[in-house]
Write an enzyme that holds these catalytic residues in place. Structure first.
Site, PDB file in Angstrom:
ATOM      1  N   ASP A  51      91.135  52.821  30.502  1.00  0.00           N
ATOM      2  CA  ASP A  51      92.012  54.024  29.701  1.00  0.00           C
ATOM      3  C   ASP A  51      91.809  55.189  30.579  1.00  0.00           C
ATOM      4  OD1 ASP A  51      92.358  52.132  27.800  1.00  0.00           O
ATOM      5  OD2 ASP A  51      91.301  53.672  26.115  1.00  0.00           O
ATOM      6  N   ASP A  52      92.791  56.139  30.649  1.00  0.00           N
ATOM      7  CA  ASP A  52      92.538  57.563  30.871  1.00  0.00           C
ATOM      8  C   ASP A  52      93.287  57.611  32.447  1.00  0.00           C
ATOM      9  OD1 ASP A  52      91.436  58.168  28.392  1.00  0.00           O
ATOM     10  OD2 ASP A  52      89.562  58.961  29.379  1.00  0.00           O
ATOM     11  N   HIS A 102      98.627  56.133  26.453  1.00  0.00           N
ATOM     12  CA  HIS A 102      97.398  56.413  25.951  1.00  0.00           C
ATOM     13  C   HIS A 102      97.814  58.007  25.627  1.00  0.00           C
ATOM     14  CE1 HIS A 102      93.389  56.465  25.079  1.00  0.00           C
ATOM     15  NE2 HIS A 102      92.888  56.821  26.278  1.00  0.00           N
ATOM     16  N   HIS A 106      96.129  63.014  26.017  1.00  0.00           N
ATOM     17  CA  HIS A 106      94.908  62.482  25.191  1.00  0.00           C
ATOM     18  C   HIS A 106      94.838  63.180  24.200  1.00  0.00           C
ATOM     19  CE1 HIS A 106      90.793  60.753  25.229  1.00  0.00           C
ATOM     20  NE2 HIS A 106      91.541  59.553  26.194  1.00  0.00           N
ATOM     21  N   TYR A 143      90.448  57.546  21.051  1.00  0.00           N
ATOM     22  CA  TYR A 143      89.551  57.659  19.985  1.00  0.00           C
ATOM     23  C   TYR A 143      89.655  56.626  18.804  1.00  0.00           C
ATOM     24  CZ  TYR A 143      89.529  62.386  22.141  1.00  0.00           C
ATOM     25  OH  TYR A 143      89.394  63.300  23.008  1.00  0.00           O
ATOM     26  N   HIS A 193      87.177  52.754  31.852  1.00  0.00           N
ATOM     27  CA  HIS A 193      87.908  54.062  32.221  1.00  0.00           C
ATOM     28  C   HIS A 193      87.990  53.941  33.693  1.00  0.00           C
ATOM     29  CE1 HIS A 193      86.256  55.021  28.157  1.00  0.00           C
ATOM     30  NE2 HIS A 193      87.604  55.581  28.023  1.00  0.00           N
TER      31      HIS A 193
END
Ligand SMILES: [Zn+2]
Length: 226
Positions: A51-52, A102, A106, A143, A193
């Site tokens: 992710d991210d 995603h 965020h 989350y 990540h």
């Protein structure tokens, strides 16, 4: 005395041999309990999800190592991080990785109005479609917060996880690696990540160990389909 003992021992051995023969015949009738070499060993599947990203340094480093190992992973990208890293996104698609959404910035979906959440996801979808030619079908909600209404409106599937080594907090390749290997099982979706070098190192080490244990790495969509 000694002769009696020897005879008794011989008798016991004979009884033992007969019992063994009977067991063997029964086992043969019932079917061999041994593994049939013609049958493939059941395979275990696992998905690494990142992710991210994309990250200008660590994502290409990760892609290099995945390519070397012939492993496909899943990337859930933040729309704002795509700007300036478009080549990395094209490379992900070309190398067969799953690209998911995603959100653009965020966001925590429960803390914003529905329309804003829809916009956050749609904008990133459009960006990804213009780069790769495909609109993402999967979303990793930041989350882990999702709503069925959002899923219906966007016609997208959320992808959650069941192994979380907290790589962003731990920042220790060895600890992250150990967590993954300890908790991995068939069907595991690992949350990572690609913004940290320690995560990239942990992922490579985990791949090398788990492949030796018989795991096959797949993209997350392959674990969602029965
Ligand atoms: Zn995130």
């Amino acid at each position: 005395m000694r002769k009696t003992a020897v005879l008794a021992a011989a008798a016991l051995a004979a009884v033992g041999w007969f019992s063994y023969e009977i067991w063997r015949m029964e086992a043969a009738t019932a079917g061999s309990p041994e593994v049939d070499p013609a049958q493939p060993v059941s395979r275990r599947y696992i998905a690494l999800t990142f992710d991210d990203g994309p990250h200008p340094v660590y994502t290409p480093m990760l892609l290099d190592g995945l390519k070397e190992r012939g492993v496909k992973a899943s990337f859930f990208l933040v729309g704002d991080n795509i700007d300036g890293n478009e080549e990395i996104v094209r490379r992900m698609a070309e190398e067969g990785h799953l690209i998911g959404n995603h959100t653009s910035s965020h966001v925590q979906i429960s803390k914003i109005p529905m329309e804003e959440a829809v916009r956050e996801i749609q904008e990133t979808n459009e960006k990804l479609e213009s780069l790769t030619g495909n609109a993402p079908e999967y979303v990793r909600p930041p989350y882990g917060e999702w709503s069925d209404e959002l899923g219906e409106r966007l016609r997208m599937e959320p992808v959650f996880w069941n192994v979380d080594p907290l790589d962003w907090k731990v920042l220790d390749a060895e600890k992250v690696y150990r967590h993954i290997v300890k908790h991995a099982e068939d069907g595991s979706v690992i949350l990572l990540h690609d913004s940290y070098e320690t995560t990239v190192q942990a992922a490579f080490k985990a791949i090398d160990t788990l492949e030796k244990q018989g795991y096959t790495f797949v993209t997350a969509d392959e674990l969602l389909v029965d």
